[in-house]
Design a protein around this motif. Structure first.
Motif, short mmCIF file in Angstrom:
data_model
loop_
_atom_site.label_atom_id
_atom_site.label_comp_id
_atom_site.label_asym_id
_atom_site.label_seq_id
_atom_site.Cartn_x
_atom_site.Cartn_y
_atom_site.Cartn_z
N SER A 36 0.86 -1.19 0.00
CA SER A 36 0.00 0.00 0.00
C SER A 36 0.90 1.23 0.00
O SER A 36 1.24 1.77 1.05
CB SER A 36 -0.90 -0.01 1.24
N ASP A 115 -6.09 1.85 1.75
CA ASP A 115 -6.33 0.46 1.40
C ASP A 115 -5.12 -0.35 1.87
O ASP A 115 -3.97 0.00 1.57
CB ASP A 115 -6.49 0.34 -0.12
N SER A 238 -7.51 6.83 -5.90
CA SER A 238 -6.45 5.89 -6.22
C SER A 238 -5.41 6.53 -7.13
O SER A 238 -5.68 7.55 -7.79
CB SER A 238 -7.01 4.65 -6.90
N SER A 253 -10.66 -1.46 -5.05
CA SER A 253 -10.77 -1.04 -3.65
C SER A 253 -12.22 -0.80 -3.25
O SER A 253 -12.66 -1.22 -2.18
CB SER A 253 -9.94 0.22 -3.41
N HIS A 261 -11.74 -3.83 4.65
CA HIS A 261 -10.49 -3.07 4.55
C HIS A 261 -10.04 -2.62 5.94
O HIS A 261 -8.86 -2.73 6.30
CB HIS A 261 -10.70 -1.83 3.68
#
Length: 803
Positions: A36, A115, A238, A253, A261
């Protein structure tokens, strides 16, 4: 594939000049997983800078909510809402943000995480409002991209894919995508200050312009959340190096429920922190700041370049910084980085400090030095030279070696190169630890001496007694000159104290025959108003950097000179707050918030640093006094979300500038050096001994009796006069034959230099106490088959400068 819309095009390009946001953060966060590659910050209830794909690359200025009823009001978070930010769990960096109408009619409750496996920010939000107002509300998300570390030349578009509408921005090879688990019922791309969603809504409370494109400018993206059926939703933002990658990441996601998550995000952080040393009994807050400081230090490590620990996820005074100033504190300073790694070491982490050491070894320059600071990929940003930043990695290597934390890594090549650099380039440092002046600095000398003793220990571990002895001799030379170089006899700041340490004895780094008397030095203080150049006597410019001499074991706590110097420091630098005492960096410091609340821009006014409260606490512990009040003070200087600022405001409240007495200024927050100092202080209190103390240093300088009488002659310090009875060590960076004699070259000697494992050769010339004839010498360089071509002389005296 995504369909990009280009028409209609927004007007008003390229927009107003871009700026970053306030540096005083409420939260910094990331997932612990290395997959991540996203970090984000929160300030004043708004998500501010977002970093991707490395921790030194801010890609977004801010992301916030806008609210209107379409007829009577328009609100943004900073101007019109009350905000509260907190962690939603005692472990981990997940954040809860509550933004509420000041009249109590509505509120937005959000949780923000990264995420746990992809570069996507997730904000799970719920809008609550009075029953009669709720159907009338319109909720918008406003995003200001600053892709590839800049607000200019960004491009924004509306786009769609597989029946889903979303917003995108790109610049160069960096793309972002923005959507939510509920549809956007309206979207617009505009230029900041002319045609963006904020300006449009502020006019008549309606989003009138639905622009599909805004190119090559300072832009903002606006999306209206569909509240007709669902008032609880998740926003996804993102990133990727292509449009396809960012879009795929975004919808993957958003395709997983936020609760899943969140669970994985928390599991990662709980695993990361489960093995740290419990120290709550030595704190005054139940270990809250200690535990959060560990998490913050871990969060400041890069994931593409493991081991790269930056100084802070903040841009000091970012609200006045433009694209012309790329470097905030999201860079690697080896001094800050080693302090962070040592803080984690004090908390019981051996793994992260080893990664840091390996990273530093791979970032070391060919000459053995390190640049002033650098991006995580090793490319220098500022190219100044600070000798303490070369010394600190050597000390980290020693700590890991003695703590059994080196595993299969051998740091000795790095140690050798660093030690060579310190000897070749020192003893004058081109910049001290405050990054402003060259000269003899007590704190820099302390780090250099300690590092050379550590390097000698490495050499001795390998059976190389000759190199170990050489390194110790050079450390002895530095040690013997600490007071002559850095103690004034003409102090006037405190009546009755004329002898005390100075911050810096100003000497140009290129001066090979300087006047080394600190009472002759004039210090240029930087960061003064309007760029004025003001010189002060060295005796007037003091700081507490000399405490590093005690921290490592070079000098004993309680030494009268140390205590007198502290009295001077307390008289001119100490500030008392309800939280406890705090200290300015040095007299006449200009790095800090201006008195009117304006940000530091070329000049300012220095403010107290909580970090220095921790340094003082370490000294008090070493002196046998109670350090717990300093632990408590640091805890009270921390914010409600347990972030320690670089500097605190020492004037009355200034609400317009968001400044409160005893609270953070617009400098860096959180400062990782301060958090590391706090961890080390708590560990030191628990151990009953300063954690940074180096036993080999203590044995060498405190347990071995009288110090050696050594002087050093080298190309960048051509000493002209030494005290008779002193050993003169002549050194060079390659083999040589010394052709020498006393008086008028009678008799003449040829002495071949002795080599060392660090690549420095030397010849020792012994003098007797009664000698008065000068030493004369020249060099023959066998590798080049040539003579130096000039003679040198060193006179002898029986008088040494009194300190």
């Amino acid at each position: 594939m995504a369909i990009i819309q280009n028409s209609p095009q927004a007007f008003g390009g390229p927009g107003i000049a871009p700026r970053w946001t306030h540096s005083a953060k409420d939260v910094v966060s990331t997932a612990y997983s290395t997959s991540s590659r996203l970090w984000f910050t929160v300030s004043g209830g708004v998500v501010s800078e977002i970093y991707y794909p490395t921790i030194d690359r801010p890609q977004v200025r801010d992301l916030q909510f806008l609210v209107t009823d379409g007829k009577t009001f328009f609100h943004d978070v900073h101007r019109h809402m009350e905000s509260r930010t907190e962690y939603f769990d005692s472990c981990g960096l997940g954040v809860r943000i509550v933004n509420a109408d000041r009249e109590g009619r509505y509120r937005i409750i959000s949780e923000a995480i990264a995420d746990p496996h992809q570069p996507c920010l997730l904000i799970h939000s719920r809008l609550e409002a009075d029953d009669d107002l709720l159907p009338k509300l319109h909720l918008y998300v406003l995003l200001a991209p600053h892709l590839e570390v800049g607000g200019w030349h960004n491009n924004g578009n509306c786009a769609s894919i597989a029946g889903r509408d979303f917003l995108i921005a790109h610049k160069g090879e960096t793309w972002l995508s923005l959507a939510a688990t509920v549809p956007f019922v309206a979207r617009s791309c505009g230029y900041v200050g002319t045609s963006d969603g904020w300006d449009d809504l502020a006019g008549d409370f309606k989003l009138n312009h639905l622009f599909a494109s805004a190119s090559d400018g300072n832009i903002a993206l606006t999306g209206e959340i569909d509240l007709r059926q669902q008032r609880e939703f998740t926003i996804g933002l993102s990133f990727g190096h292509s449009l396809h990658r960012s879009v795929t990441t975004l919808f993957q996601s958003l395709g997983i429920p936020y609760a899943q998550h969140k669970q994985r995000f928390q599991e990662q952080w709980h695993r990361a922190c489960r093995d740290f040393i419990p120290m709550a009994q030595f704190t005054n807050d139940g270990g809250a700041l200690f535990h959060k400081s560990i998490e913050l230090l871990l969060a400041h490590e890069d994931k593409v370049y493991p081991g790269a620990l930056i100084a802070s996820l903040s841009i000091p005074w970012g609200e006045i910084k433009s694209d012309d100033d790329l470097g905030g504190y999201h860079l690697v300073w080896t001094r800050d980085m080693v302090n962070s790694a040592t803080g984690l070491l004090a908390a019981g982490d051996l793994v992260t400090p080893l990664r840091a050491l390996i990273y530093l070894a791979c970032s070391q320059q060919a000459d053995g030095g390190f640049p002033q600071n650098f991006w995580t990929n090793g490319i220098p940003y500022w190219r100044g030279i600070q000798l303490d930043e070369v010394a600190f990695p050597i000390m980290l290597a020693w700590r890991l070696s003695r703590g059994g934390g080196l595993a299969d890594f051998d740091p000795y090549p790095m140690v050798r190169a660093g030690a060579r650099y310190l000897i070749e380039q020192g003893p004058v440092t081109p910049q001290d630890r405050w990054e402003e002046n060259s000269g003899f600095s007590p704190s820099t000398l302390a780090s250099n001496i300690a590092a050379l003793i550590c390097a000698a220990a490495f050499a001795r571990d390998r059976g190389d007694e000759a190199t170990a002895g050489f390194l110790e001799d050079y450390a002895d030379f530095l040690d013997r000159h600490i007071e002559p170089w850095t103690v004034t006899r003409q102090g006037f700041l405190v009546p009755g104290i004329s002898r005390h340490f100075v911050r810096i004895n100003p000497i140009a780094a290129g001066d090979n025959q300087p006047d080394e008397d600190p009472d002759h030095g004039q210090v240029l203080v930087h960061n003064r108003q309007s760029g004025e150049r003001v010189l002060f006597p060295a005796a007037e410019i003091v700081d507490a950097g000399f405490l590093e001499l005690v921290r490592y074991g070079i000098r004993k706590a309680g030494d009268p000179l140390i205590e007198d110097s502290l009295r001077v420091v307390d008289a001119v630098l100490k500030k008392d707050f309800p939280a406890g005492p705090c200290w300015l960096r040095y007299t006449h410091d200009g790095y800090g918030q201006r008195d009117d609340g304006g940000g530091f821009d070329v000049w300012g006014v220095g403010r107290p640093w909580p970090l220095l409260c921790g340094e003082r606490g370490h000294y008090e512990l070493a002196a046998g006094r109670d350090a717990r009040p300093y632990v408590s003070a640091l805890e009270r200087f921390a914010t409600a979300t347990r972030l320690l600022p670089e500097q605190i405001w020492d004037l009355p409240d200034n609400p317009e500038a968001l400044l409160a007495y005893g609270g953070p200024t617009g400098s860096a927050m959180p400062l990782m050096w301060a958090h590391a100092e706090y961890i080390k202080l708590v560990r030191s209190v628990g151990d009953g001994q300063v954690f940074d103390l180096i036993p080999e240093v203590v044995r060498h300088f405190q347990d071995n009796g009288e110090r050696k009488k050594i002087e050093v002659w080298k190309a960048n310090r051509q000493v002209k006069l030494i005290v008779a009875g002193t050993r003169l060590k002549i050194i060079a960076a390659k083999p040589f034959t010394l052709h020498w004699g006393q008086g008028e070259w009678n008799p003449v000697h040829d002495t071949h230099s002795s080599g060392t494992a660090i690549g420095i050769d030397y010849v020792d010339l012994e003098t007797a106490p009664g000698d008065r004839s000068p030493l004369r010498f020249t060099f023959y360089w066998p590798e080049e088959s040539r003579w130096e071509g000039r003679d040198y002389a060193v006179a002898l005296t029986d008088k040494r400068r009194k300190v």
